[in-house]
Design a protein around this motif. Structure first.
Motif, PDB file in Angstrom:
ATOM      1  N   LEU A 140       0.871  -1.167   0.000  1.00 33.87           N
ATOM      2  CA  LEU A 140       0.000   0.000   0.000  1.00 33.87           C
ATOM      3  C   LEU A 140       0.914   1.225   0.000  1.00 33.87           C
ATOM      4  O   LEU A 140       1.641   1.455   0.973  1.00 33.87           O
ATOM      5  CB  LEU A 140      -0.909  -0.006   1.233  1.00 33.87           C
ATOM      6  CG  LEU A 140      -1.887   1.149   1.371  1.00 33.87           C
ATOM      7  CD1 LEU A 140      -2.838   1.214   0.173  1.00 33.87           C
ATOM      8  CD2 LEU A 140      -2.685   1.009   2.665  1.00 33.87           C
ATOM      9  N   PRO A 141       0.937   1.985  -1.098  1.00 31.01           N
ATOM     10  CA  PRO A 141       1.858   3.116  -1.196  1.00 31.01           C
ATOM     11  C   PRO A 141       1.760   4.038   0.022  1.00 31.01           C
ATOM     12  O   PRO A 141       0.673   4.394   0.475  1.00 31.01           O
ATOM     13  CB  PRO A 141       1.406   3.834  -2.475  1.00 31.01           C
ATOM     14  CG  PRO A 141       0.795   2.741  -3.307  1.00 31.01           C
ATOM     15  CD  PRO A 141       0.107   1.845  -2.304  1.00 31.01           C
ATOM     16  N   GLY A 142       2.929   4.380   0.548  1.00 29.46           N
ATOM     17  CA  GLY A 142       2.999   5.274   1.689  1.00 29.46           C
ATOM     18  C   GLY A 142       2.774   4.600   3.027  1.00 29.46           C
ATOM     19  O   GLY A 142       2.976   5.205   4.082  1.00 29.46           O
ATOM     20  N   ARG A 143       2.363   3.323   3.015  1.00 27.15           N
ATOM     21  CA  ARG A 143       2.070   2.601   4.254  1.00 27.15           C
ATOM     22  C   ARG A 143       2.895   1.330   4.411  1.00 27.15           C
ATOM     23  O   ARG A 143       3.040   0.838   5.510  1.00 27.15           O
ATOM     24  CB  ARG A 143       0.584   2.238   4.323  1.00 27.15           C
ATOM     25  CG  ARG A 143      -0.333   3.418   4.373  1.00 27.15           C
ATOM     26  CD  ARG A 143      -0.243   4.109   5.695  1.00 27.15           C
ATOM     27  NE  ARG A 143      -1.169   5.226   5.752  1.00 27.15           N
ATOM     28  CZ  ARG A 143      -1.399   5.926   6.830  1.00 27.15           C
ATOM     29  NH1 ARG A 143      -0.781   5.648   7.956  1.00 27.15           N
ATOM     30  NH2 ARG A 143      -2.234   6.927   6.796  1.00 27.15           N
ATOM     31  N   GLY A 144       3.362   0.759   3.292  1.00 24.51           N
ATOM     32  CA  GLY A 144       4.206  -0.419   3.371  1.00 24.51           C
ATOM     33  C   GLY A 144       3.537  -1.689   2.895  1.00 24.51           C
ATOM     34  O   GLY A 144       2.491  -1.656   2.235  1.00 24.51           O
ATOM     35  N   ARG A 145       4.184  -2.791   3.253  1.00 19.53           N
ATOM     36  CA  ARG A 145       3.709  -4.102   2.812  1.00 19.53           C
ATOM     37  C   ARG A 145       2.363  -4.432   3.472  1.00 19.53           C
ATOM     38  O   ARG A 145       2.181  -4.227   4.671  1.00 19.53           O
ATOM     39  CB  ARG A 145       4.719  -5.178   3.177  1.00 19.53           C
ATOM     40  CG  ARG A 145       6.028  -5.093   2.417  1.00 19.53           C
ATOM     41  CD  ARG A 145       7.076  -6.081   2.911  1.00 19.53           C
ATOM     42  NE  ARG A 145       6.585  -7.007   3.911  1.00 19.53           N
ATOM     43  CZ  ARG A 145       6.537  -8.340   3.760  1.00 19.53           C
ATOM     44  NH1 ARG A 145       7.006  -8.894   2.681  1.00 19.53           N
ATOM     45  NH2 ARG A 145       6.070  -9.108   4.716  1.00 19.53           N
ATOM     46  N   VAL A 146       1.449  -4.964   2.677  1.00 24.72           N
ATOM     47  CA  VAL A 146       0.137  -5.337   3.187  1.00 24.72           C
ATOM     48  C   VAL A 146       0.279  -6.393   4.285  1.00 24.72           C
ATOM     49  O   VAL A 146      -0.431  -6.345   5.293  1.00 24.72           O
ATOM     50  CB  VAL A 146      -0.792  -5.799   2.039  1.00 24.72           C
ATOM     51  CG1 VAL A 146      -2.081  -6.400   2.564  1.00 24.72           C
ATOM     52  CG2 VAL A 146      -1.083  -4.620   1.100  1.00 24.72           C
ATOM     53  N   ALA A 147       1.223  -7.321   4.129  1.00 22.19           N
ATOM     54  CA  ALA A 147       1.431  -8.344   5.161  1.00 22.19           C
ATOM     55  C   ALA A 147       1.775  -7.691   6.501  1.00 22.19           C
ATOM     56  O   ALA A 147       1.272  -8.117   7.554  1.00 22.19           O
ATOM     57  CB  ALA A 147       2.539  -9.306   4.745  1.00 22.19           C
ATOM     58  N   ASP A 148       2.603  -6.661   6.490  1.00 18.35           N
ATOM     59  CA  ASP A 148       2.967  -5.963   7.727  1.00 18.35           C
ATOM     60  C   ASP A 148       1.789  -5.181   8.293  1.00 18.35           C
ATOM     61  O   ASP A 148       1.606  -5.103   9.513  1.00 18.35           O
ATOM     62  CB  ASP A 148       4.141  -5.017   7.489  1.00 18.35           C
ATOM     63  CG  ASP A 148       5.421  -5.762   7.109  1.00 18.35           C
ATOM     64  OD1 ASP A 148       5.556  -6.960   7.458  1.00 18.35           O
ATOM     65  OD2 ASP A 148       6.268  -5.141   6.447  1.00 18.35           O
ATOM     66  N   LEU A 149       0.973  -4.612   7.412  1.00 20.58           N
ATOM     67  CA  LEU A 149      -0.211  -3.876   7.860  1.00 20.58           C
ATOM     68  C   LEU A 149      -1.220  -4.814   8.524  1.00 20.58           C
ATOM     69  O   LEU A 149      -1.808  -4.476   9.553  1.00 20.58           O
ATOM     70  CB  LEU A 149      -0.850  -3.126   6.690  1.00 20.58           C
ATOM     71  CG  LEU A 149       0.021  -2.038   6.060  1.00 20.58           C
ATOM     72  CD1 LEU A 149      -0.627  -1.518   4.788  1.00 20.58           C
ATOM     73  CD2 LEU A 149       0.292  -0.919   7.044  1.00 20.58           C
ATOM     74  N   VAL A 150      -1.395  -6.004   7.948  1.00 22.69           N
ATOM     75  CA  VAL A 150      -2.290  -7.000   8.556  1.00 22.69           C
ATOM     76  C   VAL A 150      -1.744  -7.405   9.924  1.00 22.69           C
ATOM     77  O   VAL A 150      -2.496  -7.485  10.907  1.00 22.69           O
ATOM     78  CB  VAL A 150      -2.474  -8.236   7.644  1.00 22.69           C
ATOM     79  CG1 VAL A 150      -3.180  -9.368   8.369  1.00 22.69           C
ATOM     80  CG2 VAL A 150      -3.245  -7.848   6.384  1.00 22.69           C
TER      81      VAL A 150
END
Length: 168
Positions: A140-150
């Motif tokens: 997710l641009p500006g937020r990082g890897r989706v796996a890390d966000l989850v």
């Protein structure tokens, strides 16, 4: 040409038919690259309502960000979507989560009609979990890897996103 990640959700009427109808329309457009399975999720926001079915799709075609938003609105209209209550129940909701140019550059927008990347996608398990299942390398641009966000979400939020086919 651009690539977009769209989040689809429905919690009124035949939820699965609404999502599958939108996915079929995108496929017929020749822009569908990939789709997640369907997930059942609790409603998000302050309005009491039934659970949602959600999915994430990746599309690629000759549209800019505004063009993807226009297509999202067309899909919602075809499903009988009305906009009476913010965060209320709906026959179909299609959000543009990200748009990426052909050269890999993410599109940014502060326009109130279309903020990109979606300003709350990083908080929403109903977007991130299906997206991660579809593309384990997603970012997710500006937020990082989706796996890390989850991984950063509360576990109860992640656990509440249930593959719908398992509920049959």
């Amino acid at each position: 040409m651009s690539r977009a990640v769209l989040s689809l959700g429905a919690n009124l009427g035949d939820r699965a038919a609404a999502l599958r109808g939108a996915i079929t329309a995108l496929s017929a457009d020749g822009v569908l690259v990939a789709r997640s399975t369907l997930y059942e999720t609790p409603p998000w926001g302050p309005v009491e309502q039934p659970p949602y079915l959600n999915a994430v799709v990746v599309v690629r075609g000759d549209r800019d960000a505004a063009g993807w938003l226009a297509r999202a609105h067309e899909l919602e209209e075809a499903a009988g979507r009305t906009r009476e209550v913010r965060w209320g129940a709906r026959t179909l909701d299609v959000d543009v989560v990200t748009v990426t140019e052909d050269d890999g550059r993410p599109v940014s927008s502060d326009d109130p009609a279309l903020t990109l990347p979606h300003p709350r996608a990083h908080e929403r398990a109903f977007v991130l979990v299906p997206w991660l299942s579809l593309d384990p390398a997603a970012e997710l641009p500006g937020r990082g890897r989706v796996a890390d966000l989850v991984a950063a979400l509360p576990q109860e939020d992640v656990d509440a996103v249930v593959r719908w086919e398992q509920l049959q």
